[in-house]
Design an enzyme around this catalytic site. Structure first.
Site, PDB file in Angstrom:
ATOM      1  N   LYS A 174       1.018  -1.265  -0.153  1.00  0.00           N
ATOM      2  CA  LYS A 174      -0.114   0.089   0.097  1.00  0.00           C
ATOM      3  C   LYS A 174       0.904   1.200   0.001  1.00  0.00           C
ATOM      4  O   LYS A 174       1.368   1.486   0.851  1.00  0.00           O
ATOM      5  CB  LYS A 174      -0.759  -0.089   1.279  1.00  0.00           C
ATOM      6  CG  LYS A 174      -2.035   1.009   0.889  1.00  0.00           C
ATOM      7  CD  LYS A 174      -2.747   1.696   2.281  1.00  0.00           C
ATOM      8  CE  LYS A 174      -2.017   2.685   2.972  1.00  0.00           C
ATOM      9  NZ  LYS A 174      -1.794   3.781   2.076  1.00  0.00           N
ATOM     10  N   GLU A 249       9.364   1.481  10.912  1.00  0.00           N
ATOM     11  CA  GLU A 249      10.694   2.465  10.341  1.00  0.00           C
ATOM     12  C   GLU A 249       9.877   3.762  10.596  1.00  0.00           C
ATOM     13  O   GLU A 249       8.839   4.070   9.414  1.00  0.00           O
ATOM     14  CB  GLU A 249      11.201   2.267   9.151  1.00  0.00           C
ATOM     15  CG  GLU A 249      11.972   0.887   8.887  1.00  0.00           C
ATOM     16  CD  GLU A 249      13.279   0.799   9.740  1.00  0.00           C
ATOM     17  OE1 GLU A 249      13.543   1.907  10.316  1.00  0.00           O
ATOM     18  OE2 GLU A 249      13.924  -0.187   9.864  1.00  0.00           O
ATOM     19  N   CYS A 283      13.884  10.815   6.594  1.00  0.00           N
ATOM     20  CA  CYS A 283      13.553  10.559   7.868  1.00  0.00           C
ATOM     21  C   CYS A 283      14.900  10.481   8.704  1.00  0.00           C
ATOM     22  O   CYS A 283      14.971  10.756   9.777  1.00  0.00           O
ATOM     23  CB  CYS A 283      13.097   8.995   8.128  1.00  0.00           C
ATOM     24  SG  CYS A 283      14.224   7.912   6.960  1.00  0.00           S
ATOM     25  N   GLU A 382       9.388  16.635  14.114  1.00  0.00           N
ATOM     26  CA  GLU A 382       9.911  16.415  12.786  1.00  0.00           C
ATOM     27  C   GLU A 382       9.159  17.473  11.808  1.00  0.00           C
ATOM     28  O   GLU A 382       7.971  17.279  11.753  1.00  0.00           O
ATOM     29  CB  GLU A 382       9.639  14.967  12.461  1.00  0.00           C
ATOM     30  CG  GLU A 382      10.263  14.467  11.300  1.00  0.00           C
ATOM     31  CD  GLU A 382      10.024  12.977  10.933  1.00  0.00           C
ATOM     32  OE1 GLU A 382       8.921  12.544  11.062  1.00  0.00           O
ATOM     33  OE2 GLU A 382      10.825  12.269  10.401  1.00  0.00           O
TER      34      GLU A 382
HETATM   35  P1  NAD Z   1       2.619   8.903   7.484  1.00  0.00           P
HETATM   36  O1  NAD Z   1       2.795   8.126   8.389  1.00  0.00           O
HETATM   37  O2  NAD Z   1       1.694   9.860   7.121  1.00  0.00           O
HETATM   38  O3  NAD Z   1       2.191   7.713   6.084  1.00  0.00           O
HETATM   39  C1  NAD Z   1       3.017   6.536   5.693  1.00  0.00           C
HETATM   40  C2  NAD Z   1       2.064   5.240   5.228  1.00  0.00           C
HETATM   41  O4  NAD Z   1       1.153   4.860   6.298  1.00  0.00           O
HETATM   42  C3  NAD Z   1       1.132   5.898   4.049  1.00  0.00           C
HETATM   43  O5  NAD Z   1       1.014   4.677   3.213  1.00  0.00           O
HETATM   44  C4  NAD Z   1      -0.049   5.959   4.729  1.00  0.00           C
HETATM   45  O6  NAD Z   1      -1.442   5.785   4.079  1.00  0.00           O
HETATM   46  C5  NAD Z   1      -0.027   4.630   5.860  1.00  0.00           C
HETATM   47  N1  NAD Z   1      -1.173   4.939   6.811  1.00  0.00           N
HETATM   48  C6  NAD Z   1      -1.535   6.215   7.551  1.00  0.00           C
HETATM   49  N2  NAD Z   1      -2.243   5.765   8.382  1.00  0.00           N
HETATM   50  C7  NAD Z   1      -2.540   4.502   8.282  1.00  0.00           C
HETATM   51  C8  NAD Z   1      -3.236   3.407   9.225  1.00  0.00           C
HETATM   52  N3  NAD Z   1      -4.144   3.668  10.167  1.00  0.00           N
HETATM   53  N4  NAD Z   1      -3.194   2.030   8.787  1.00  0.00           N
HETATM   54  C9  NAD Z   1      -2.410   1.562   8.058  1.00  0.00           C
HETATM   55  N5  NAD Z   1      -1.441   2.685   7.200  1.00  0.00           N
HETATM   56  C10 NAD Z   1      -1.677   3.889   7.495  1.00  0.00           C
HETATM   57  O7  NAD Z   1       4.018   9.214   6.841  1.00  0.00           O
HETATM   58  P2  NAD Z   1       4.329  10.037   5.490  1.00  0.00           P
HETATM   59  O8  NAD Z   1       3.825  11.564   5.524  1.00  0.00           O
HETATM   60  O9  NAD Z   1       3.902   9.286   4.200  1.00  0.00           O
HETATM   61  O10 NAD Z   1       5.866   9.920   5.508  1.00  0.00           O
HETATM   62  C11 NAD Z   1       6.745  10.930   6.147  1.00  0.00           C
HETATM   63  C12 NAD Z   1       7.171  10.054   7.352  1.00  0.00           C
HETATM   64  O11 NAD Z   1       7.688   8.777   7.230  1.00  0.00           O
HETATM   65  C13 NAD Z   1       7.817  10.795   8.354  1.00  0.00           C
HETATM   66  O12 NAD Z   1       7.653  10.759   9.690  1.00  0.00           O
HETATM   67  C14 NAD Z   1       9.412  10.092   8.211  1.00  0.00           C
HETATM   68  O13 NAD Z   1      10.445  10.454   9.296  1.00  0.00           O
HETATM   69  C15 NAD Z   1       8.987   8.657   7.961  1.00  0.00           C
HETATM   70  N6  NAD Z   1       9.967   7.962   7.277  1.00  0.00           N
HETATM   71  C16 NAD Z   1      10.697   7.073   8.288  1.00  0.00           C
HETATM   72  C17 NAD Z   1      11.577   6.389   7.513  1.00  0.00           C
HETATM   73  C18 NAD Z   1      12.462   5.281   8.148  1.00  0.00           C
HETATM   74  O14 NAD Z   1      13.103   4.596   7.510  1.00  0.00           O
HETATM   75  N7  NAD Z   1      12.582   5.502   9.554  1.00  0.00           N
HETATM   76  C19 NAD Z   1      11.804   6.586   5.837  1.00  0.00           C
HETATM   77  C20 NAD Z   1      11.171   7.584   5.302  1.00  0.00           C
HETATM   78  C21 NAD Z   1       9.938   8.193   6.160  1.00  0.00           C
END
Ligand code: NAD
Length: 475
Positions: A174, A249, A283, A382
């Site tokens: 997804k 992650e 991230c 963040e």
């Molecule tokens: P987000 O948490 O808004 O979304 C990430 C994913 O989770 C999306 O596909 C979203 O649709 C899904 N999601 C949201 N709610 C959900 C639920 N209830 N159940 C299942 N899936 C759900 O994050 P974003 O804005 O897409 O990305 C940015 C964030 O990701 C930042 O916090 C960044 O630090 C983090 N990030 C972490 C890493 C790492 O490796 N640690 C790498 C890249 C980004």
């Protein structure tokens, strides 16, 4: 009146077929470069999510019984299929989330490479070993749901899919609903690779309902998510009733400590690159730059000069270092944090509110350095944009205490003239990856966070292990 006809993106990959989503929820897909709508995305619903899990469930027995040689062959087909869509993937990344063409090329080439690295992990010893009287087998955990963010869709999808498939799991991917444009060539690459039906499924949708359904589904054994810490907590809750294995992650607020013995001609570019890679939409970004009181003015000036010299502009221009951020929401988020930094007493060293001069269209922001103390908003939350907090410390112990005073623990960076001292300092920081004087690209070494930056490790053997269960057989 100008009529703009935009493409509708309503495709999913379910049970080996590219088909229209059952869901009807529509949303605009915009260009980071111009801010204009470039497509309309159609999001899946509960029916789409359930169909994808069912397809993966049915494909699991045959896929998990494939030999390692067969899986290697399929992984190579995926590498080739990703390579064939290289240019499309690069263009899509640049257009939708504003990363520079050079960075996008790096992301896309490594996306392909994940399928090559995964083949090297497929050695017999990984899957069977003798421990006393026990023959210990590593078996695929089951259907895995892979949830990815928007800051480089192909990279996160390929990184997770490659090891999940290598382990013998079937998958439901997804991608982020804010990364639908980037995910189109990725969907095509999976569809073209010729894997058995149902082994790889791709559904689009928001966290609610699609994400929640996938991550609570009784037929799903494993969830791996890269996303924000808030989302990671929801997913951990969703999975607990069926005791799903989770890899989380999540976010970061990583420190870059410039020690008092650092050579600034090296330390400053290192700190700036760690902070502003991918337009700050990373991230692992080093978003808190910790500088010694004894060299405060000199380092602030050098940092400000380095950031001021970075070309902000069209990410397709080879001279551009910082492109636009993803969308209007991300632009507003960055502005909000710059304002919060100022309101709480921070001094702008470079950058500030508003668009850079001449870049009023699109989601361009000014790369910004603000002074802060570690308890202030911009040092704790963040931002996910090119805004860095510059924090002054008294001595080495104070620097380490500040570095660790955060709920996160993903990465840390140390700049020093003495590598051994750098290692001593780095080892006292609670973070999953510690980089001294250079940013190392290491796709085989473990990656993941301490504290609220996540749970578990990805990459290499550690990543593969997250998709395997252990069985000890006595006879
Ligand atoms: P987000 O948490 O808004 O979304 C990430 C994913 O989770 C999306 O596909 C979203 O649709 C899904 N999601 C949201 N709610 C959900 C639920 N209830 N159940 C299942 N899936 C759900 O994050 P974003 O804005 O897409 O990305 C940015 C964030 O990701 C930042 O916090 C960044 O630090 C983090 N990030 C972490 C890493 C790492 O490796 N640690 C790498 C890249 C980004």
């Amino acid at each position: 009146m100008r009529t703009i006809i935009v493409q509708t993106l309503n495709r999913q990959l379910v049970n080996g077929r590219v088909q229209q989503a059952h869901g009807q929820d529509r949303q605009a897909v915009t260009s980071a470069i111009t801010g204009e709508q470039i497509a309309e995305g159609v999001l899946g619903d509960a029916t789409d999510a359930n169909l994808a899990v069912e397809a993966a469930r049915q494909a699991l027995p045959a896929w998990s019984a494939t030999t390692l040689d067969q899986r290697r062959e399929y992984l190579q087909k995926l590498a080739d299929s990703f390579a064939a869509r290289r240019e499309e993937m690069i263009d899509a990344l640049v257009e939708e989330f504003g990363t520079t063409t050079a960075t996008a090329a790096y992301i896309v080439d490594q996306s392909r490479d994940w399928f090559v690295y995964a083949q090297k992990l497929l050695i017999e010893d990984t899957f069977t070993e003798q421990v006393g009287r026990a023959t210990v087998h590593k078996v695929p955990v089951g259907v895995a749901v892979l949830i990815t963010p928007w800051n480089g869709a192909s990279w996160f999808i390929a990184m997770k899919a490659s090891v999940a498939l290598a382990a013998g799991c079937t998958i439901v991917i997804k991608p982020s609903e804010r990364g639908i444009w980037q995910a189109q060539p990725v969907l095509d690459a999976f569809a073209d690779a010729g894997l058995p039906d149902g082994v790889v499924n791709v559904v689009f949708g928001k966290g609610d309902p699609v994400g929640n359904i996938l991550t609570a589904h009784p037929d799903v054994a494993k969830v791996s998510i890269t996303g924000s810490t808030a989302t990671g907590k929801i997913i951990a809750h969703n999975g607990v009733d069926t005791m799903k294995r989770v890899t989380l992650e999540l976010g970061g607020k990583s420190p870059t400590i410039i020690l008092d013995d650092a050579d600034l001609s090296h330390a400053v570019p290192f700190a700036v690159q760690a902070g502003l890679f991918n337009n700050g939409q990373a991230c692992i970004a080093g978003t808190r730059i910790l500088i010694p009181h004894s060299r405060e003015q000199e380092i602030k000036q050098a940092l400000a000069d380095a950031v001021a010299a970075m070309k902000v502009g069209d990410p397709r221009d080879p001279d551009t270092i910082v492109g636009p951020v993803l969308d209007r929401d991300q632009y507003d988020r960055v502005q909000h944090y710059i304002q919060a930094g100022v309101d709480e007493g921070g001094q702008i060293l470079v950058g500030g509110l508003g668009h850079p001069e001449g870049l009023a269209d699109g989601n361009y922001v000014k790369p910004t350095l603000l002074t802060a103390t570690n308890d202030q908003t911009i040092a704790r939350e963040e931002i996910f944009g090119p805004v860095l907090a510059v924090i002054t410390y008294r001595d080495e112990d104070d620097a380490i205490a500040i570095a660790n005073n955060t709920p996160y623990g993903l990465h840390a960076y140390v700049a020093t003239g003495d590598v051994q001292r750098g290692q001593r300092v780095a080892r006292r920081i609670q973070a999953g990856r510690l980089m001294i004087n250079e940013i190392v690209d290491a796709p085989d070494a473990p990656f993941g966070g301490f504290k609220q930056s996540g749970l578990g490790r990805e990459f290499g053997h550690h990543g593969l292990a997250a998709y395997l269960e252990t069985q000890a057989v006595f006879s």
